[in-house]
Design an enzyme around this catalytic site. Structure first.
Site, PDB file in Angstrom:
ATOM      1  N   HIS A  92     -21.769  75.142 -18.589  1.00 24.13           N
ATOM      2  CA  HIS A  92     -21.792  75.417 -17.150  1.00 24.13           C
ATOM      3  C   HIS A  92     -20.611  74.787 -16.421  1.00 24.13           C
ATOM      4  O   HIS A  92     -19.851  75.459 -15.757  1.00 24.13           O
ATOM      5  CB  HIS A  92     -23.113  74.873 -16.586  1.00 24.13           C
ATOM      6  CG  HIS A  92     -23.463  73.527 -17.169  1.00 24.13           C
ATOM      7  ND1 HIS A  92     -23.810  73.374 -18.490  1.00 24.13           N
ATOM      8  CD2 HIS A  92     -23.447  72.277 -16.660  1.00 24.13           C
ATOM      9  CE1 HIS A  92     -24.008  72.098 -18.744  1.00 24.13           C
ATOM     10  NE2 HIS A  92     -23.790  71.406 -17.656  1.00 24.13           N
ATOM     11  N   ARG A  93     -20.416  73.462 -16.593  1.00 25.75           N
ATOM     12  CA  ARG A  93     -19.333  72.783 -15.877  1.00 25.75           C
ATOM     13  C   ARG A  93     -17.991  73.255 -16.416  1.00 25.75           C
ATOM     14  O   ARG A  93     -17.047  73.480 -15.666  1.00 25.75           O
ATOM     15  CB  ARG A  93     -19.459  71.259 -15.986  1.00 25.75           C
ATOM     16  CG  ARG A  93     -18.497  70.514 -15.067  1.00 25.75           C
ATOM     17  CD  ARG A  93     -18.770  69.022 -15.014  1.00 25.75           C
ATOM     18  NE  ARG A  93     -20.161  68.741 -14.744  1.00 25.75           N
ATOM     19  CZ  ARG A  93     -21.077  68.467 -15.672  1.00 25.75           C
ATOM     20  NH1 ARG A  93     -20.743  68.351 -16.924  1.00 25.75           N
ATOM     21  NH2 ARG A  93     -22.335  68.276 -15.353  1.00 25.75           N
TER      22      ARG A  93
ATOM     23  N   GLY B 145     -27.501  63.017 -19.732  1.00 27.08           N
ATOM     24  CA  GLY B 145     -28.548  63.769 -19.021  1.00 27.08           C
ATOM     25  C   GLY B 145     -29.505  64.477 -19.974  1.00 27.08           C
ATOM     26  O   GLY B 145     -30.047  63.878 -20.901  1.00 27.08           O
TER      27      GLY B 145
ATOM     28  N   ASN C  74     -19.303  60.332 -16.959  1.00 30.15           N
ATOM     29  CA  ASN C  74     -19.334  61.344 -18.031  1.00 30.15           C
ATOM     30  C   ASN C  74     -18.707  62.644 -17.553  1.00 30.15           C
ATOM     31  O   ASN C  74     -17.956  63.290 -18.273  1.00 30.15           O
ATOM     32  CB  ASN C  74     -20.785  61.635 -18.456  1.00 30.15           C
ATOM     33  CG  ASN C  74     -21.412  60.452 -19.132  1.00 30.15           C
ATOM     34  OD1 ASN C  74     -20.957  60.024 -20.195  1.00 30.15           O
ATOM     35  ND2 ASN C  74     -22.455  59.898 -18.526  1.00 30.15           N
ATOM     36  N   LYS C  75     -19.066  63.024 -16.323  1.00 30.02           N
ATOM     37  CA  LYS C  75     -18.531  64.250 -15.755  1.00 30.02           C
ATOM     38  C   LYS C  75     -17.020  64.122 -15.557  1.00 30.02           C
ATOM     39  O   LYS C  75     -16.265  65.035 -15.873  1.00 30.02           O
ATOM     40  CB  LYS C  75     -19.211  64.564 -14.417  1.00 30.02           C
ATOM     41  CG  LYS C  75     -20.637  65.019 -14.618  1.00 30.02           C
ATOM     42  CD  LYS C  75     -21.414  65.513 -13.435  1.00 30.02           C
ATOM     43  CE  LYS C  75     -20.898  65.460 -12.070  1.00 30.02           C
ATOM     44  NZ  LYS C  75     -21.940  65.906 -11.087  1.00 30.02           N
TER      45      LYS C  75
ATOM     46  N   ASP D 286     -22.075  70.138  -8.284  1.00 28.01           N
ATOM     47  CA  ASP D 286     -23.480  69.763  -8.399  1.00 28.01           C
ATOM     48  C   ASP D 286     -24.064  70.662  -9.480  1.00 28.01           C
ATOM     49  O   ASP D 286     -23.772  71.864  -9.519  1.00 28.01           O
ATOM     50  CB  ASP D 286     -24.227  69.928  -7.082  1.00 28.01           C
ATOM     51  CG  ASP D 286     -25.540  69.144  -7.086  1.00 28.01           C
ATOM     52  OD1 ASP D 286     -25.638  68.129  -7.811  1.00 28.01           O
ATOM     53  OD2 ASP D 286     -26.475  69.552  -6.368  1.00 28.01           O
TER      54      ASP D 286
HETATM   55  P1  ITT Z   1     -22.531  63.013  -8.954  1.00 33.09           P
HETATM   56  O1  ITT Z   1     -23.469  63.581  -7.924  1.00 33.09           O
HETATM   57  O2  ITT Z   1     -22.017  61.655  -8.618  1.00 33.09           O
HETATM   58  O3  ITT Z   1     -21.406  63.957  -9.278  1.00 33.09           O
HETATM   59  P2  ITT Z   1     -24.823  63.179 -10.799  1.00 33.09           P
HETATM   60  O4  ITT Z   1     -25.072  62.412 -12.038  1.00 33.09           O
HETATM   61  O5  ITT Z   1     -25.775  63.041  -9.658  1.00 33.09           O
HETATM   62  O6  ITT Z   1     -23.333  62.830 -10.368  1.00 33.09           O
HETATM   63  P3  ITT Z   1     -25.349  66.074 -10.693  1.00 33.09           P
HETATM   64  O7  ITT Z   1     -26.005  65.871  -9.378  1.00 33.09           O
HETATM   65  O8  ITT Z   1     -24.296  67.130 -10.780  1.00 33.09           O
HETATM   66  O9  ITT Z   1     -24.709  64.693 -11.240  1.00 33.09           O
HETATM   67  O10 ITT Z   1     -26.391  66.419 -11.824  1.00 33.09           O
HETATM   68  C1  ITT Z   1     -27.761  66.251 -11.664  1.00 33.09           C
HETATM   69  C2  ITT Z   1     -28.388  65.831 -12.972  1.00 33.09           C
HETATM   70  O11 ITT Z   1     -28.326  66.947 -13.876  1.00 33.09           O
HETATM   71  C3  ITT Z   1     -27.709  64.676 -13.689  1.00 33.09           C
HETATM   72  O12 ITT Z   1     -28.251  63.459 -13.302  1.00 33.09           O
HETATM   73  C4  ITT Z   1     -28.013  64.960 -15.141  1.00 33.09           C
HETATM   74  O13 ITT Z   1     -29.268  64.439 -15.482  1.00 33.09           O
HETATM   75  C5  ITT Z   1     -28.110  66.480 -15.190  1.00 33.09           C
HETATM   76  N1  ITT Z   1     -26.870  67.055 -15.718  1.00 33.09           N
HETATM   77  C6  ITT Z   1     -25.764  67.439 -15.018  1.00 33.09           C
HETATM   78  N2  ITT Z   1     -24.825  67.933 -15.848  1.00 33.09           N
HETATM   79  C7  ITT Z   1     -25.343  67.863 -17.099  1.00 33.09           C
HETATM   80  C8  ITT Z   1     -24.867  68.193 -18.386  1.00 33.09           C
HETATM   81  O14 ITT Z   1     -23.665  68.704 -18.576  1.00 33.09           O
HETATM   82  N3  ITT Z   1     -25.656  67.960 -19.435  1.00 33.09           N
HETATM   83  C9  ITT Z   1     -26.891  67.430 -19.276  1.00 33.09           C
HETATM   84  N4  ITT Z   1     -27.419  67.076 -18.107  1.00 33.09           N
HETATM   85  C10 ITT Z   1     -26.646  67.283 -17.020  1.00 33.09           C
END
Ligand code: ITT
Length: 192
Positions: A176-177, A149, A11-12, A68
């Site tokens: 944020h991102r 998320g 998704n990211k 992150d």
């Molecule tokens: P990578 O570490 O592989 O990049 P991740 O899914 O672990 O992927 P993060 O550590 O950056 O991603 O994010 C931690 C959590 O925060 C993630 O599992 C989501 O539940 C939540 N999150 C991150 N970005 C979000 C967004 O834009 N909208 C909603 N929830 C988000």
């Protein structure tokens, strides 16, 4: 320019790909044959972003960036923060995370929260950090089907509905991102 985005979260990857101009080609971990899981062992978003970017640069030699993200809730003293992914334990489950957060906020009137993203860029032996913040509040129940998320329960400031009701284009403009990646793109456009 080719840059690896060190994430396993598709998704990211999709959100960020949509934001970058054609002059920056994003390579996924799969594109560079990296199937490793990098444990996020640091206690800050910046620390984990560095950890992920450094792993790729050290082991695969690419210019790369990693992010992150954490959801910081005011009345919970910034929790779940850096532990957002595993808030309700392992295996990571978005639905369980949302239910846990809703239950912890049940009797709270202050529902203010912010998403914060730290991005770490490793390029030609140098390291740069970028930050993006999106302020908002936690809704009392889920709303919308899009995003991922915590999106269904997060309503950004100045908007009537959750992130999960927005197209990724709309979300990227204010998220944020999105903000952190815009800073990264501006930096790359002026690099050299
Ligand atoms: P990578 O570490 O592989 O990049 P991740 O899914 O672990 O992927 P993060 O550590 O950056 O991603 O994010 C931690 C959590 O925060 C993630 O599992 C989501 O539940 C939540 N999150 C991150 N970005 C979000 C967004 O834009 N909208 C909603 N929830 C988000």
């Amino acid at each position: 320019m080719e840059l690896v985005f060190a994430t396993n979260n598709l998704n990211k990857l999709r959100e960020v790909q949509e934001m970058l101009s054609n002059s920056i080609k994003i390579l996924s971990l799969k594109d560079i044959n990296c199937y490793d899981e990098v444990d996020e062992t640091e206690n800050s978003l910046e620390g984990n972003a560095k950890l992920k970017a450094n792993y790729i640069t050290k082991n695969f030699g690419y210019n790369c960036f990693a992010d992150d993200t954490g959801l910081e809730v005011e009345s919970l003293d910034g929790k779940p923060g850096v532990y957002s992914a595993r808030f309700a334990g392992e295996p990571v489950n978005a639905e369980n995370n949302m239910q846990k957060l809703l239950s912890e906020l049940k009797n709270k009137t202050n529902r203010k929260a912010q998403f914060r993203t730290a991005v770490c860029l490793n390029i030609e032996g140098k390291q740069f950090l970028f930050e993006g913040i999106c302020k908002g509040e936690i809704l009392t129940k889920k709303q919308g089907e899009k995003g991922f998320g915590y999106d269904p329960i997060f309503k950004p400031e100045g908007f009537k509905e959750s992130f999960a009701t927005m197209s990724s284009e709309e979300k990227n403009k204010i998220s944020h991102r999105g903000i952190a990646i815009q800073k990264l793109v501006e930096f790359l456009n002026n690099y050299k």
